[in-house]
Scaffold this motif. Structure first.
Motif, PDB file in Angstrom:
ATOM      1  N   LEU A 103      10.048  23.576  65.261  1.00 50.74           N
ATOM      2  CA  LEU A 103       9.779  24.913  64.728  1.00 50.74           C
ATOM      3  C   LEU A 103      11.062  25.581  64.251  1.00 50.74           C
ATOM      4  CD1 LEU A 103       7.770  27.201  64.224  1.00 50.74           C
ATOM      5  CD2 LEU A 103       8.163  27.969  66.580  1.00 50.74           C
ATOM      6  N   GLY A 104      12.138  25.449  65.031  1.00 47.32           N
ATOM      7  CA  GLY A 104      13.406  26.028  64.610  1.00 47.32           C
ATOM      8  C   GLY A 104      13.930  25.415  63.334  1.00 47.32           C
ATOM      9  N   ALA A 105      13.800  24.079  63.197  1.00 48.21           N
ATOM     10  CA  ALA A 105      14.249  23.418  61.972  1.00 48.21           C
ATOM     11  C   ALA A 105      13.381  23.810  60.789  1.00 48.21           C
ATOM     12  CB  ALA A 105      14.225  21.900  62.173  1.00 48.21           C
ATOM     13  N   ARG A 106      12.093  24.043  61.045  1.00 48.17           N
ATOM     14  CA  ARG A 106      11.190  24.401  59.957  1.00 48.17           C
ATOM     15  C   ARG A 106      11.529  25.763  59.373  1.00 48.17           C
ATOM     16  NH1 ARG A 106       5.144  25.737  61.530  1.00 48.17           N
ATOM     17  NH2 ARG A 106       6.219  27.649  62.156  1.00 48.17           N
ATOM     18  N   LEU A 161      18.595  18.842  64.008  1.00 51.13           N
ATOM     19  CA  LEU A 161      17.426  19.719  63.996  1.00 51.13           C
ATOM     20  C   LEU A 161      17.532  20.800  65.062  1.00 51.13           C
ATOM     21  CD1 LEU A 161      14.556  17.118  63.449  1.00 51.13           C
ATOM     22  CD2 LEU A 161      15.811  18.456  61.745  1.00 51.13           C
ATOM     23  N   THR A 162      18.095  20.457  66.215  1.00 50.97           N
ATOM     24  CA  THR A 162      18.290  21.460  67.265  1.00 50.97           C
ATOM     25  C   THR A 162      19.234  22.553  66.795  1.00 50.97           C
ATOM     26  OG1 THR A 162      17.952  19.750  68.962  1.00 50.97           O
ATOM     27  CG2 THR A 162      18.989  21.811  69.658  1.00 50.97           C
ATOM     28  N   LEU A 163      20.319  22.161  66.153  1.00 49.63           N
ATOM     29  CA  LEU A 163      21.296  23.140  65.681  1.00 49.63           C
ATOM     30  C   LEU A 163      20.722  24.028  64.590  1.00 49.63           C
ATOM     31  CD1 LEU A 163      24.514  20.932  65.660  1.00 49.63           C
ATOM     32  CD2 LEU A 163      24.145  22.973  67.050  1.00 49.63           C
ATOM     33  N   LEU A 164      19.796  23.503  63.790  1.00 46.93           N
ATOM     34  CA  LEU A 164      19.209  24.325  62.736  1.00 46.93           C
ATOM     35  C   LEU A 164      18.435  25.509  63.308  1.00 46.93           C
ATOM     36  CD1 LEU A 164      17.955  21.712  60.110  1.00 46.93           C
ATOM     37  CD2 LEU A 164      20.054  23.061  60.102  1.00 46.93           C
ATOM     38  N   GLY A 165      17.977  25.410  64.546  1.00 50.88           N
ATOM     39  CA  GLY A 165      17.284  26.519  65.177  1.00 50.88           C
ATOM     40  C   GLY A 165      18.175  27.389  66.030  1.00 50.88           C
ATOM     41  N   THR A 166      19.493  27.158  65.967  1.00 51.21           N
ATOM     42  CA  THR A 166      20.441  27.909  66.788  1.00 51.21           C
ATOM     43  C   THR A 166      20.935  29.151  66.044  1.00 51.21           C
ATOM     44  OG1 THR A 166      21.177  25.844  67.813  1.00 51.21           O
ATOM     45  CG2 THR A 166      22.610  27.747  68.061  1.00 51.21           C
ATOM     46  N   PRO A 167      21.006  30.286  66.708  1.00 54.77           N
ATOM     47  CA  PRO A 167      21.512  31.492  66.026  1.00 54.77           C
ATOM     48  C   PRO A 167      22.939  31.291  65.516  1.00 54.77           C
ATOM     49  CG  PRO A 167      20.445  32.063  68.108  1.00 54.77           C
ATOM     50  CD  PRO A 167      20.551  30.571  68.084  1.00 54.77           C
ATOM     51  N   GLY A 168      23.209  31.754  64.314  1.00 56.88           N
ATOM     52  CA  GLY A 168      24.544  31.699  63.746  1.00 56.88           C
ATOM     53  C   GLY A 168      24.902  30.404  63.056  1.00 56.88           C
ATOM     54  N   ILE A 169      23.968  29.440  62.987  1.00 60.06           N
ATOM     55  CA  ILE A 169      24.310  28.153  62.384  1.00 60.06           C
ATOM     56  C   ILE A 169      24.554  28.284  60.887  1.00 60.06           C
ATOM     57  CG2 ILE A 169      21.920  27.515  61.949  1.00 60.06           C
ATOM     58  CD1 ILE A 169      24.806  25.195  63.053  1.00 60.06           C
ATOM     59  N   SER A 170      23.935  29.270  60.237  1.00 64.70           N
ATOM     60  CA  SER A 170      24.082  29.408  58.785  1.00 64.70           C
ATOM     61  C   SER A 170      25.522  29.667  58.373  1.00 64.70           C
ATOM     62  CB  SER A 170      23.184  30.540  58.269  1.00 64.70           C
ATOM     63  OG  SER A 170      21.825  30.244  58.499  1.00 64.70           O
ATOM     64  N   GLY A 171      26.338  30.232  59.238  1.00 67.25           N
ATOM     65  CA  GLY A 171      27.725  30.465  58.906  1.00 67.25           C
ATOM     66  C   GLY A 171      28.613  29.263  59.081  1.00 67.25           C
ATOM     67  N   LEU A 172      28.055  28.167  59.634  1.00 74.82           N
ATOM     68  CA  LEU A 172      28.849  26.970  59.898  1.00 74.82           C
ATOM     69  C   LEU A 172      28.427  25.775  59.044  1.00 74.82           C
ATOM     70  CD1 LEU A 172      28.866  27.178  63.808  1.00 74.82           C
ATOM     71  CD2 LEU A 172      30.704  27.872  62.263  1.00 74.82           C
ATOM     72  N   GLU A 187      15.417  11.624  79.018  1.00 82.88           N
ATOM     73  CA  GLU A 187      15.319  12.723  79.987  1.00 82.88           C
ATOM     74  C   GLU A 187      16.460  13.719  79.858  1.00 82.88           C
ATOM     75  OE1 GLU A 187      13.131  10.703  83.722  1.00 82.88           O
ATOM     76  OE2 GLU A 187      15.042   9.778  83.178  1.00 82.88           O
ATOM     77  N   PHE A 188      17.638  13.253  79.480  1.00 83.83           N
ATOM     78  CA  PHE A 188      18.771  14.161  79.265  1.00 83.83           C
ATOM     79  C   PHE A 188      18.765  14.540  77.780  1.00 83.83           C
ATOM     80  CE2 PHE A 188      20.023  11.708  82.993  1.00 83.83           C
ATOM     81  CZ  PHE A 188      20.341  12.734  83.880  1.00 83.83           C
ATOM     82  N   CYS A 189      18.409  15.764  77.494  1.00 80.41           N
ATOM     83  CA  CYS A 189      18.224  16.214  76.125  1.00 80.41           C
ATOM     84  C   CYS A 189      18.336  17.737  76.092  1.00 80.41           C
ATOM     85  CB  CYS A 189      16.862  15.756  75.598  1.00 80.41           C
ATOM     86  SG  CYS A 189      15.468  16.315  76.602  1.00 80.41           S
ATOM     87  N   PRO A 190      18.336  18.357  74.905  1.00 86.18           N
ATOM     88  CA  PRO A 190      18.417  19.818  74.837  1.00 86.18           C
ATOM     89  C   PRO A 190      17.315  20.494  75.647  1.00 86.18           C
ATOM     90  CG  PRO A 190      18.790  18.864  72.673  1.00 86.18           C
ATOM     91  CD  PRO A 190      18.395  17.735  73.567  1.00 86.18           C
ATOM     92  N   THR A 191      17.683  21.591  76.308  1.00 87.42           N
ATOM     93  CA  THR A 191      16.776  22.315  77.191  1.00 87.42           C
ATOM     94  C   THR A 191      16.439  23.673  76.597  1.00 87.42           C
ATOM     95  OG1 THR A 191      17.766  21.237  79.123  1.00 87.42           O
ATOM     96  CG2 THR A 191      16.482  23.227  79.525  1.00 87.42           C
TER      97      THR A 191
END
Length: 498
Positions: A302-305, A192-203, A286-290
């Protein structure tokens, strides 16, 4: 693969052939994270001469796992763990253009191993699907917000692995345009984090999130966590001070944190404040995406949505049932509001799950021996994993984005000895024990990854034939012996029997 040889952009590798499957272990997508590279973005690996041996599992980022873990996840020593493992059908060759499944393991972002036997891709290989499992940095090394260090290093590892797949999977018979990204628990959160990352659609062409977590830290929260972890060693929370420490100390720091996976909260509350305990457990990763303003710029949900990539998402029916005691069975409005729900949401939750409110007093009928008693849906599971999933599903429905709900109703697998169903996606029982990634029904297993262009949700269903709501092929009705399949009243003219 013919001869168990494949040519990547960095050199030739030799895997090991099994029955119908060829495995390539420890293929580097980045240089080993040692020295100055330990807290920086992944660097491309060096090319090698000759043939690299990839017949045995390589090092893992995990140095210790959960004591009561369900999934067997071995820890192998070594620093060269930014690698992928590729499982491909023996008959595949460059140009086969088979669909690809890239799998990110779970483990609360502090544990997990990509070389678990449960993640072996041979079952998918039988369905002509290539499987890739990914090793990435964990804990402080992957997610710690340190002064002088690159933020979200584990997220950069995931992206580097996907870029490796794009550039090399053709050599293993895979199609870089048909990549499905999947993960469970923290791995589902990574998806889900990666789905909100720029450029993921090409990968990535499509995605699967199984029992995902939504743990996300602000920059301030991540800095406080890093300061707290560094204080345990007497060092400052900067790259120079931490590089002077032994590697084992850095890998072990997440396990020395006072509230690792809610352990301190359980001791402090003595199980007397279930509402506070649920909140502490949900916040104990506690150690997770920032939220760094670069890769992660908004809430994960929200990014995944808003991502247009087709998403399959689901949770098991009894998530985390052994983590929190049965004291959490009652769910009153005040407790739900303390957990962050609005008054209307809390009322709707209780009404949907209280039999007397939903069905009237007649619902409280005595239990009949031999009849399966329906278990109530507990707030500790719903609030942590099912409600966020439902909110994302409804949001995507309003936005007309492709999404398919995939609930799983499973109990503990025979022989696993586990009490929590959080990891039961992978614990489907077989004749010789749990079957891991191959434990799903073959129709679901291949239907999640295969795709037929131009048909909505067809990438989530087995190709061809009729299917029910779960994506399973419908069986033809049994044929009765001694009778014609065509009823007599449907036969007209002289052929009709008298």
């Amino acid at each position: 693969m013919p001869g168990a040889l494949a040519t990547t952009v960095h050199g030739v590798v030799r895997g090991t052939e099994r029955s119908g499957s060829t495995a390539f272990y420890g293929l580097p997508y980045a240089a080993p994270p040692v020295g100055e590279l330990m807290f920086s973005a992944p660097s491309p690996p060096d090319r090698w001469e000759g043939v690299r041996d990839a017949s045995r599992p390589g090092p893992t980022a995990q140095r210790r796992g959960f004591d009561a873990g369900t999934i067997p996840e071995p820890s192998l020593p070594g620093d060269d763990y930014l690698t992928v493992n590729v499982f491909t059908p023996t008959t595949a060759e460059p140009g086969s253009d088979l669909p690809v499944l890239v799998y990110l393991h779970g483990g609360a972002y502090i544990a997990g191993s990509p070389v678990s036997p449960w993640y072996d891709g041979s079952a998918f290989n039988r369905d002509a699907i290539v499987v890739v499992t990914v090793g990435y940095r964990l804990g402080l090394l992957g997610f710690g917000s340190l002064r002088g260090a690159t933020e979200n290093r584990a997220l950069l590892d995931w992206l580097a692995a996907l870029e490796w797949v794009r550039d090399n999977i053709h050599a293993f018979g895979g199609d870089p345009d048909r990549v499905t990204l999947a993960g469970q628990s923290a791995g589902g959160g990574a998806v889900l984090t990666l789905l909100g990352t720029p450029g993921i659609s090409g990968l990535v062409a499509r995605a699967i999130a199984a029992s995902p977590v939504l743990s996300q830290a602000t920059t301030e929260e991540a800095r406080r966590t890093a300061d707290q972890a560094a204080a345990l060693t007497g060092a400052a929370a900067n790259v120079e001070s931490l590089l002077a420490l032994p590697s084992w100390t850095l890998h072990d720091l997440p396990w020395r944190m006072p509230n690792v996976f809610g352990s301190a909260a359980g001791r402090a509350t003595a199980m007397t404040d279930p509402v506070a305990l649920v909140g502490e457990i949900l916040d104990s990763i506690e150690f997770c995406p920032t939220t760094d303003g670069n890769l992660v710029v908004r809430p994960i949900a929200l990014g995944a949505r808003e991502c247009p990539i087709p998403l399959l998402i689901g949770a098991t029916a009894h998530e985390l049932t052994s983590t929190v005691p049965a004291l959490l069975e009652p769910c009153d409005l005040a407790g739900l509001e303390r957990l962050g729900l609005t008054a209307d949401e809390a009322e709707g939750y209780v009404s949907a799950r209280d039999p007397e409110r939903r069905l009237g007093p007649a619902a409280h009928r005595p239990h009949v021996p031999g009849r399966r008693r329906r278990r109530s849906r507990r707030p500790r599971r719903d609030l942590g994993l099912r409600l966020p999933r439902t909110a994302r599903r409804r949001s995507r429905s309003r936005a007309s984005l492709p999404l398919l709900r995939h609930p799983v109703r499973l109990g503990p697998a025979r022989g696993t000895g586990c009490e929590t169903c959080h990891r039961m996606w992978l614990a489907a029982p077989g004749r010789r024990g749990p079957r891991g990634l191959g434990g799903l029904h073959p129709g679901r297993r291949s239907g999640m990854v295969r795709g037929r262009p131009g048909v909505e949700h067809s990438h989530l269903r087995p190709p061809g034939g009729q299917h029910d709501r779960r994506g399973l092929r419908r069986r033809a009705p049994p044929r009765r012996r001694g009778r014609s399949r065509t009823p007599s009243h449907a036969v007209k003219g002289p052929d009709r029997l008298h």
